[in-house]
Motif scaffolding. Sequence first.
Motif, PDB file in Angstrom:
ATOM      1  N   ARG A   1      47.962  46.403  48.316  1.00  0.00           N
ATOM      2  CA  ARG A   1      47.295  47.536  48.936  1.00  0.00           C
ATOM      3  C   ARG A   1      46.420  48.161  47.859  1.00  0.00           C
ATOM      4  O   ARG A   1      46.933  48.620  46.839  1.00  0.00           O
ATOM      5  N   ILE A   2      45.111  48.086  48.050  1.00  0.00           N
ATOM      6  CA  ILE A   2      44.190  48.621  47.053  1.00  0.00           C
ATOM      7  C   ILE A   2      43.290  49.660  47.720  1.00  0.00           C
ATOM      8  O   ILE A   2      43.208  49.731  48.949  1.00  0.00           O
ATOM      9  N   TRP A   3      42.620  50.456  46.905  1.00  0.00           N
ATOM     10  CA  TRP A   3      41.822  51.568  47.419  1.00  0.00           C
ATOM     11  C   TRP A   3      40.409  51.488  46.862  1.00  0.00           C
ATOM     12  O   TRP A   3      40.217  51.259  45.664  1.00  0.00           O
ATOM     13  N   ALA A   4      39.435  51.711  47.736  1.00  0.00           N
ATOM     14  CA  ALA A   4      38.037  51.797  47.330  1.00  0.00           C
ATOM     15  C   ALA A   4      37.591  53.252  47.394  1.00  0.00           C
ATOM     16  O   ALA A   4      38.062  54.018  48.239  1.00  0.00           O
ATOM     17  N   THR A   5      36.680  53.618  46.504  1.00  0.00           N
ATOM     18  CA  THR A   5      36.102  54.962  46.546  1.00  0.00           C
ATOM     19  C   THR A   5      34.858  54.940  47.424  1.00  0.00           C
ATOM     20  O   THR A   5      33.908  54.207  47.150  1.00  0.00           O
TER      21      THR A   5
ATOM     22  N   THR B   1      34.819  33.650  42.725  1.00  0.00           N
ATOM     23  CA  THR B   1      34.415  32.469  43.501  1.00  0.00           C
ATOM     24  C   THR B   1      35.223  32.295  44.785  1.00  0.00           C
ATOM     25  O   THR B   1      34.977  31.359  45.542  1.00  0.00           O
ATOM     26  N   ASN B   2      36.184  33.193  45.040  1.00  0.00           N
ATOM     27  CA  ASN B   2      37.057  33.018  46.200  1.00  0.00           C
ATOM     28  C   ASN B   2      36.343  33.373  47.499  1.00  0.00           C
ATOM     29  O   ASN B   2      35.695  34.423  47.580  1.00  0.00           O
ATOM     30  N   PRO B   3      36.474  32.530  48.518  1.00  0.00           N
ATOM     31  CA  PRO B   3      36.019  32.968  49.848  1.00  0.00           C
ATOM     32  C   PRO B   3      36.885  34.119  50.320  1.00  0.00           C
ATOM     33  O   PRO B   3      38.112  34.093  50.154  1.00  0.00           O
TER      34      PRO B   3
ATOM     35  N   ASP C   1      31.586  50.019  51.235  1.00  0.00           N
ATOM     36  CA  ASP C   1      32.174  50.391  49.945  1.00  0.00           C
ATOM     37  C   ASP C   1      33.428  49.566  49.643  1.00  0.00           C
ATOM     38  O   ASP C   1      33.686  49.236  48.475  1.00  0.00           O
ATOM     39  N   CYS C   2      34.199  49.236  50.658  1.00  0.00           N
ATOM     40  CA  CYS C   2      35.353  48.351  50.460  1.00  0.00           C
ATOM     41  C   CYS C   2      34.888  46.972  49.982  1.00  0.00           C
ATOM     42  O   CYS C   2      35.484  46.378  49.076  1.00  0.00           O
ATOM     43  N   CYS C   3      33.823  46.474  50.608  1.00  0.00           N
ATOM     44  CA  CYS C   3      33.294  45.161  50.227  1.00  0.00           C
ATOM     45  C   CYS C   3      32.758  45.175  48.796  1.00  0.00           C
ATOM     46  O   CYS C   3      32.990  44.243  48.014  1.00  0.00           O
ATOM     47  N   LYS C   4      32.054  46.241  48.441  1.00  0.00           N
ATOM     48  CA  LYS C   4      31.530  46.349  47.074  1.00  0.00           C
ATOM     49  C   LYS C   4      32.674  46.430  46.060  1.00  0.00           C
ATOM     50  O   LYS C   4      32.585  45.895  44.951  1.00  0.00           O
ATOM     51  N   HIS C   5      33.764  47.083  46.456  1.00  0.00           N
ATOM     52  CA  HIS C   5      34.901  47.234  45.552  1.00  0.00           C
ATOM     53  C   HIS C   5      35.536  45.880  45.239  1.00  0.00           C
ATOM     54  O   HIS C   5      35.838  45.588  44.066  1.00  0.00           O
ATOM     55  N   VAL C   6      35.753  45.046  46.263  1.00  0.00           N
ATOM     56  CA  VAL C   6      36.404  43.753  45.989  1.00  0.00           C
ATOM     57  C   VAL C   6      35.475  42.828  45.202  1.00  0.00           C
ATOM     58  O   VAL C   6      35.947  41.960  44.463  1.00  0.00           O
TER      59      VAL C   6
ATOM     60  N   ASN D   1      33.327  44.066  42.869  1.00  0.00           N
ATOM     61  CA  ASN D   1      33.422  44.630  41.513  1.00  0.00           C
ATOM     62  C   ASN D   1      34.724  44.236  40.819  1.00  0.00           C
ATOM     63  O   ASN D   1      34.767  44.074  39.597  1.00  0.00           O
ATOM     64  N   GLN D   2      35.785  44.078  41.622  1.00  0.00           N
ATOM     65  CA  GLN D   2      37.087  43.701  41.058  1.00  0.00           C
ATOM     66  C   GLN D   2      37.249  42.187  40.929  1.00  0.00           C
ATOM     67  O   GLN D   2      38.339  41.699  40.625  1.00  0.00           O
ATOM     68  N   LYS D   3      36.151  41.466  41.194  1.00  0.00           N
ATOM     69  CA  LYS D   3      36.090  40.005  41.019  1.00  0.00           C
ATOM     70  C   LYS D   3      37.032  39.220  41.943  1.00  0.00           C
ATOM     71  O   LYS D   3      37.443  38.103  41.632  1.00  0.00           O
ATOM     72  N   TYR D   4      37.371  39.817  43.084  1.00  0.00           N
ATOM     73  CA  TYR D   4      38.074  39.032  44.092  1.00  0.00           C
ATOM     74  C   TYR D   4      37.131  37.993  44.700  1.00  0.00           C
ATOM     75  O   TYR D   4      37.546  36.927  45.116  1.00  0.00           O
ATOM     76  N   THR D   5      35.840  38.325  44.787  1.00  0.00           N
ATOM     77  CA  THR D   5      34.862  37.461  45.443  1.00  0.00           C
ATOM     78  C   THR D   5      33.468  37.864  44.978  1.00  0.00           C
ATOM     79  O   THR D   5      33.313  38.666  44.042  1.00  0.00           O
ATOM     80  N   SER D   6      32.447  37.318  45.649  1.00  0.00           N
ATOM     81  CA  SER D   6      31.046  37.661  45.372  1.00  0.00           C
ATOM     82  C   SER D   6      30.278  37.576  46.687  1.00  0.00           C
ATOM     83  O   SER D   6      30.784  37.009  47.674  1.00  0.00           O
TER      84      SER D   6
END
Length: 684
Positions: free
Chosen positions: A422-426, A448-450, A514-519, A521-526
Amino acid sequence: MTKIEPPIAKIVPQVFENHGNQRIDNYYWLNDRENPEVIAYLNQENEYYKQATQHTKPLQEALFEELKSRIKEDDTSVPYFYNQYWYITRYEKGKNYPVYARKYLTLDAPEEILFDCNVLAEGHNYFHLTGLNISEDNQWVSFGIDTVSRRNYTIQIKNLTTGEILPTKIENTTGGATWASDNKTLFYTRKDSKTLRADKIYKHKLHNDVSTDVLVYFEEDDTFSVGVYKTKSKKYICISSYSTLTSEYRLVLSKTPDEPFTIFQERIRGLEYSFSHYENNFYILTNKDEATNFKIMITPENQTSVENWKDFVPHREDTLLEDIDIFKNYFVISERNNGLHKIYIKPWEGEAYYLPFNSETYTAYTTTNIDFDTEILRYGYQSMATPNSIIDFNMRTQEKTILKEQEVLGGKFSKENYIEERIWATATDGIQVPMSLVYRKDVKKDSTNPFLMYAYGSYGHSTDPYFSTSRLSLLDRGFIFAIAHVRGGEDLGRQWYEDGKLLKKKNTFTDFIDCCKHVINQKYTSPNHLYAEGGSAGGLLMGAIINMTPNLFNGIIAQVPFVDVINTMLDDTIPLTTGEYDEWGNPNDKEYYDYMMSYSPYDNVTAQEYPNMYVSTGLHDSQVQYWEPAKWVAKLRKFKTNATVLYLDTDMDAGHGGASGRFEALKEVAKEYAFLLDLEKITK
């Protein structure tokens, strides 16, 4: 290889003027489902989709078999006991539809089949049975059937002693009905034949002709809908009148169904309430006195007007009260705090306590608790990596018994292989927005993760973390899946909803972005591997975000998307429109018109690059008419400046919920997954 060209819809300009603003709708002609040219165009789009995705056909078929292989085909629900019978729903191997059955007093008794929907569905491309309601003498059952998928049901009645289905057919209903205690009076809800608004309550007498049915209540306000039900105590028949913001109830003693209904508390705009009956009192869940997150009040059953209501469970700023379950010796409240469910149990005499839940992100909810005189609370529990469990909890001893955990067949699944977060975006305005994530534990955060982000974000509907056997097909191929709990739902309380509707609707869209930008920025994906998915009002979200940030996503799945906001909300003949004014605003008011115009996906399509898109709809959809996605896709084809794929897939037999058979629905999921995997160049 010959390049397959998409169909180009003809342009027939239609001019609309509102509040001094002129709109030109080039594809308004698609609004006529009786027009052969419209059907021809939809078929052309379907043919284009089939040809353009022919190379993924083996993958679609393999995915379908994979999805199907995880499902227990000969599955049975957990039986529940009500009025001397155990009720069971089961599926048989290789069959699409449920069998409804019951057993008298004990589960060892012979099975009595109420309905085999596989037999009833024969000869129909679509079939749905709903609203089973059994008379108190256990002899009669009313039920509703829809074979078109416009949620317009025909009610019939079956004699459970002889097995005979009576010739009575009540058309244009919601499918739901309720028996009075005399076992011969049936109350039901009828719909307006054009708008499909549930606006009338009728009374039917067993064996009488439908033409003699008595109109009990007509809801004149076209922003309200109605329903009818019996209290758990069986003492009252209740008529509910409700809009987005306001509610009103009428009731009559179930034993005297021919008496006139009396108003519980007349409507006051902005006052929402519902109630449960116990002994000599009503327990009322309400937002009275600016209780944004609701509170519980109590009133004597012979003094139901608002001036008699007294606080029973006070309002709390940090906790949303969602529901109450009343038993002979216990009072149960379903709550939501910081986005997570809590179940509060209060003996009428004794100390209260909470059911313990230890997970970081989960869903827990009370289920079928029809029996009044019991100390057993039945609830469900699941998370994104934990299959759904049905649990019986003894409220006296606090012992729990897991009755059933959803089976995942195939032998490969273990919840230990997955990580939940459970993560939080600003958000843009500083608000913290939660997300629920799940992925295989061998996934690395290296951009690189889908990644598939899902959200809904409207009507105060909270999208809770849930388990899906189908989703495993993405997770096991390296996808991360997330739910963005954006404003517009009630995930973090009632204010979370208020801050994502009407003139604050854009918070839903910017939260998601903003949620999409957060993941990222956290390198979950691109952006090259980020995908978004939403249906209905969540499809509106998809339409808005691709206009606002088209380069943030590689692909979009938009299911039955509500994208033609202005035209739909200006047309009060369309099902649902008038009842939606409190959600979106009334565009006959210039302030709301201007605001809707600023985000309506169809009206804001512009010449720019757009991501790859798979758009699905149903010809008979009553919630979001098929022409909304059809017009949207036609306009996108005209305006988009890049060579990304754009598919419109129309089910010519289905409506808002898609295909009716459980396996047919999996074929739709396989199409969506194949679309994603193809873009990721994953071929197996």
